[in-house]
Design a protein around this motif. Structure first.
Motif, short mmCIF file in Angstrom:
data_model
loop_
_atom_site.label_atom_id
_atom_site.label_comp_id
_atom_site.label_asym_id
_atom_site.label_seq_id
_atom_site.Cartn_x
_atom_site.Cartn_y
_atom_site.Cartn_z
N VAL A 1 2.44 12.67 2.91
CA VAL A 1 2.33 12.07 1.57
C VAL A 1 0.93 11.47 1.45
O VAL A 1 0.43 10.84 2.40
CB VAL A 1 3.40 10.96 1.37
CG1 VAL A 1 3.31 10.40 -0.05
CG2 VAL A 1 4.80 11.49 1.63
N SER B 1 0.84 -1.21 0.00
CA SER B 1 0.00 0.00 0.00
C SER B 1 0.87 1.25 0.00
O SER B 1 2.08 1.19 0.26
CB SER B 1 -0.88 -0.05 1.27
OG SER B 1 -1.43 1.20 1.60
N THR C 1 -1.35 9.01 1.06
CA THR C 1 -1.46 7.55 1.09
C THR C 1 -2.68 7.19 1.97
O THR C 1 -3.22 8.08 2.64
CB THR C 1 -0.23 6.93 1.77
OG1 THR C 1 -0.24 7.33 3.15
CG2 THR C 1 1.08 7.36 1.12
N TYR D 1 4.93 8.51 17.80
CA TYR D 1 5.30 8.31 16.38
C TYR D 1 6.61 9.04 16.09
O TYR D 1 7.54 8.46 15.51
CB TYR D 1 4.16 8.87 15.50
CG TYR D 1 4.39 8.72 14.02
CD1 TYR D 1 4.18 7.50 13.38
CD2 TYR D 1 4.80 9.81 13.24
CE1 TYR D 1 4.38 7.37 12.02
CE2 TYR D 1 5.00 9.69 11.88
CZ TYR D 1 4.79 8.47 11.27
OH TYR D 1 4.98 8.33 9.92
N LYS E 1 10.27 7.42 14.95
CA LYS E 1 10.95 7.81 13.71
C LYS E 1 12.32 8.43 14.00
O LYS E 1 13.26 8.25 13.23
CB LYS E 1 10.05 8.76 12.91
CG LYS E 1 8.74 8.14 12.44
CD LYS E 1 8.97 6.93 11.54
CE LYS E 1 7.72 6.43 10.87
NZ LYS E 1 7.93 5.28 10.00
N CYS F 1 4.28 -11.09 5.92
CA CYS F 1 5.30 -10.83 6.93
C CYS F 1 4.85 -9.71 7.85
O CYS F 1 4.58 -8.59 7.40
CB CYS F 1 6.61 -10.44 6.22
SG CYS F 1 7.85 -9.73 7.31
N ASP F 2 4.75 -10.04 9.13
CA ASP F 2 4.53 -9.01 10.14
C ASP F 2 5.92 -8.64 10.67
O ASP F 2 6.63 -9.50 11.20
CB ASP F 2 3.65 -9.59 11.26
CG ASP F 2 3.34 -8.56 12.34
OD1 ASP F 2 4.11 -7.58 12.49
OD2 ASP F 2 2.32 -8.75 13.04
N VAL F 3 6.29 -7.37 10.52
CA VAL F 3 7.67 -6.98 10.89
C VAL F 3 7.94 -7.06 12.39
O VAL F 3 9.08 -6.95 12.82
CB VAL F 3 8.04 -5.56 10.36
CG1 VAL F 3 7.99 -5.52 8.85
CG2 VAL F 3 7.16 -4.47 10.99
N ASN G 1 9.98 -0.07 5.16
CA ASN G 1 9.00 1.01 4.99
C ASN G 1 7.76 0.82 5.87
O ASN G 1 7.08 1.81 6.19
CB ASN G 1 8.61 1.05 3.50
CG ASN G 1 7.28 1.73 3.27
OD1 ASN G 1 7.20 2.95 3.26
ND2 ASN G 1 6.23 0.94 3.08
N MET H 1 3.22 4.33 0.07
CA MET H 1 4.57 4.57 -0.45
C MET H 1 5.30 3.29 -0.78
O MET H 1 6.03 3.22 -1.77
CB MET H 1 5.37 5.38 0.57
CG MET H 1 5.05 6.85 0.51
SD MET H 1 6.11 7.78 1.61
CE MET H 1 5.03 7.94 3.01
N ASP I 1 4.47 -7.91 3.53
CA ASP I 1 3.43 -7.11 4.20
C ASP I 1 2.55 -8.04 5.01
O ASP I 1 2.40 -9.21 4.66
CB ASP I 1 2.59 -6.38 3.14
CG ASP I 1 1.87 -5.15 3.69
OD1 ASP I 1 2.17 -4.03 3.22
OD2 ASP I 1 1.00 -5.32 4.58
N1 LIG Z 1 1.82 9.11 4.64
C1 LIG Z 1 2.56 10.00 5.25
O1 LIG Z 1 2.21 11.21 5.30
C2 LIG Z 1 3.88 9.60 5.84
C3 LIG Z 1 4.83 10.61 6.07
C4 LIG Z 1 6.08 10.26 6.57
C5 LIG Z 1 6.37 8.93 6.82
N2 LIG Z 1 5.43 7.96 6.60
C6 LIG Z 1 5.83 6.57 6.82
O2 LIG Z 1 5.87 5.92 5.57
C7 LIG Z 1 5.64 4.51 5.73
C8 LIG Z 1 4.56 4.05 4.77
O3 LIG Z 1 3.35 4.71 5.15
P1 LIG Z 1 2.14 4.95 4.15
O4 LIG Z 1 1.72 6.34 4.36
O5 LIG Z 1 2.47 4.45 2.81
O6 LIG Z 1 1.08 4.04 4.90
P2 LIG Z 1 0.05 2.90 4.42
O7 LIG Z 1 -0.80 2.66 5.60
O8 LIG Z 1 -0.58 3.27 3.12
O9 LIG Z 1 1.01 1.66 4.14
C9 LIG Z 1 1.67 1.00 5.19
C10 LIG Z 1 1.85 -0.45 4.80
O10 LIG Z 1 2.55 -1.08 5.89
C11 LIG Z 1 1.89 -2.32 6.19
N3 LIG Z 1 2.13 -2.66 7.59
C12 LIG Z 1 1.68 -2.02 8.69
N4 LIG Z 1 2.09 -2.68 9.80
C13 LIG Z 1 2.82 -3.74 9.38
C14 LIG Z 1 3.50 -4.80 10.04
N5 LIG Z 1 3.48 -4.92 11.38
N6 LIG Z 1 4.17 -5.70 9.29
C15 LIG Z 1 4.17 -5.62 7.93
N7 LIG Z 1 3.52 -4.66 7.25
C16 LIG Z 1 2.85 -3.74 7.97
C17 LIG Z 1 0.42 -2.08 5.89
O11 LIG Z 1 -0.29 -3.30 5.68
C18 LIG Z 1 0.52 -1.21 4.63
O12 LIG Z 1 0.58 -2.01 3.46
C19 LIG Z 1 5.33 4.33 7.21
O13 LIG Z 1 6.50 3.92 7.88
C20 LIG Z 1 4.92 5.72 7.66
O14 LIG Z 1 5.14 5.91 9.03
C21 LIG Z 1 4.19 8.27 6.11
#
Ligand SMILES: NC(=O)c1ccc[n+]([C@@H]2O[C@H](COP(=O)([O-])OP(=O)(O)OC[C@H]3O[C@@H](n4cnc5c(N)ncnc54)[C@H](O)[C@@H]3O)[C@@H](O)[C@H]2O)c1
Length: 263
Positions: free
Chosen positions: A188, A15, A190, A153, A157, A63-65, A91, A17, A36
């Motif tokens: 971003v 999903s 998402t 959070y 980070k 995969c759960d991280v 990610n 990014m 994922d």
């Molecule tokens: N969207 C933003 O504004 C933003 C900004 C800065 C950083 N981030 C970071 O970017 C990364 C991606 O976020 P996104 O916005 O694309 O979010 P998203 O929710 O669209 O995607 C996150 C993905 O991580 C997976 N995931 C969550 N927990 C998990 C786990 N325990 N094991 C495996 N997979 C897992 C989810 O199933 C999902 O596919 C994250 O680390 C988030 O903190 C997001």
């Protein structure tokens, strides 16, 4: 390092990014394991990619991280399927400040990313049959600039930023030619962002949505395509080691602005 012909493992690749990074890697000639915990989205993403770019470009690994066993299995399977691993993208991440969620934020974001970094350092290490390579960890602007809405959070980070910078100058990284970098985007567009901007009260502490929305408007929101282009640039530019890539879009400005620091 050109991504053409390389193998990548992307956590949270189903999903947002992670999906964007997977797409840009495959479009530029890499093969990718999407790791994922969301099987449905993961399988769908992989089917879509293989349909668009040709069979066998992507595999899905549930995969759960937070699980050592799942994570080890994802690395093992990627190597077995594609013959090696060159790029690791840690990610996967979540937000949550409620009493019920904040500990999971540390477990997924900080512990999950360090776990993936340690596995990456092992698999990419020349002493263990690796060829060096790249580890990109996903942090956030919230890990650099304090904000009043998401202390847990932000802390998770900030930990990722610091751990990545430490690993980047470690003897093993230098000896094996492993480049470690950390991405620090602001907002971003998402599914995670859409949740928080639509008022998911778990995401922010004391969520006053008027203030949160003003904050988002002030910072601006990037597209997945913009951040994916920044990601590809950092992966392919060998001069970038220990890099912290900060990305934000200024209000009213259509361009992605990047601030760059090297260790
Ligand atoms: N969207 C933003 O504004 C933003 C900004 C800065 C950083 N981030 C970071 O970017 C990364 C991606 O976020 P996104 O916005 O694309 O979010 P998203 O929710 O669209 O995607 C996150 C993905 O991580 C997976 N995931 C969550 N927990 C998990 C786990 N325990 N094991 C495996 N997979 C897992 C989810 O199933 C999902 O596919 C994250 O680390 C988030 O903190 C997001």
């Amino acid at each position: 390092m050109k991504v053409e012909g390389k193998v990548a493992l992307v956590t949270g690749g189903a999903s947002g990014m992670g999906k964007g990074f997977t797409e840009v890697l495959i479009a530029n000639g890499a093969k990718v394991c999407v790791a994922d915990f969301n099987s449905q989205c993961g399988e769908e993403a992989v089917a879509e990619l293989n349909k668009k770019h040709g069979a066998g470009k992507a595999i899905f690994c549930k995969c759960d991280v937070t699980s050592k066993t799942d994570f080890e299995e994802a690395f093992k399977r990627t190597k077995e399927e594609f013959g090696g691993i060159d790029i690791v993208v840690n990610n996967a991440g979540i937000g949550g400040e409620s009493d019920d969620k904040w500990e999971s934020v540390i477990d997924v974001n900080m512990k999950g990313t360090i776990r993936g970094t340690r596995l990456g350092m092992y698999y990419l290490n020349k002493d263990n049959g690796g060829n060096g390579g790249i580890i990109v960890n996903m942090a956030s602007a919230a890990g650099i600039n304090p904000n009043p809405f998401s202390p847990t959070y932000g802390c998770s980070k900030a930990g990722i930023v610091h751990a990545t910078r430490c690993y980047a100058i470690s003897e093993a990284a230098v000896k094996s030619g492993i480049r470690l970098m950390v991405l620090c985007p602001a907002f971003v567009d998402t599914p995670m962002f859409q949740n928080l901007s639509s008022g998911d009260s778990d995401q922010f502490i004391g969520a006053d949505m008027v203030k949160v929305k003003a904050f988002i408007d002030h910072i601006g929101v990037m597209t997945v395509e913009e951040i994916s282009a920044a990601f590809l640039e950092m992966v392919e530019d060998d001069s970038k080691t220990g890099l912290i890539l900060r990305c934000a879009k200024k209000t009213g400005n259509q361009y992605c602005t990047l601030a760059v620091e090297n260790v």
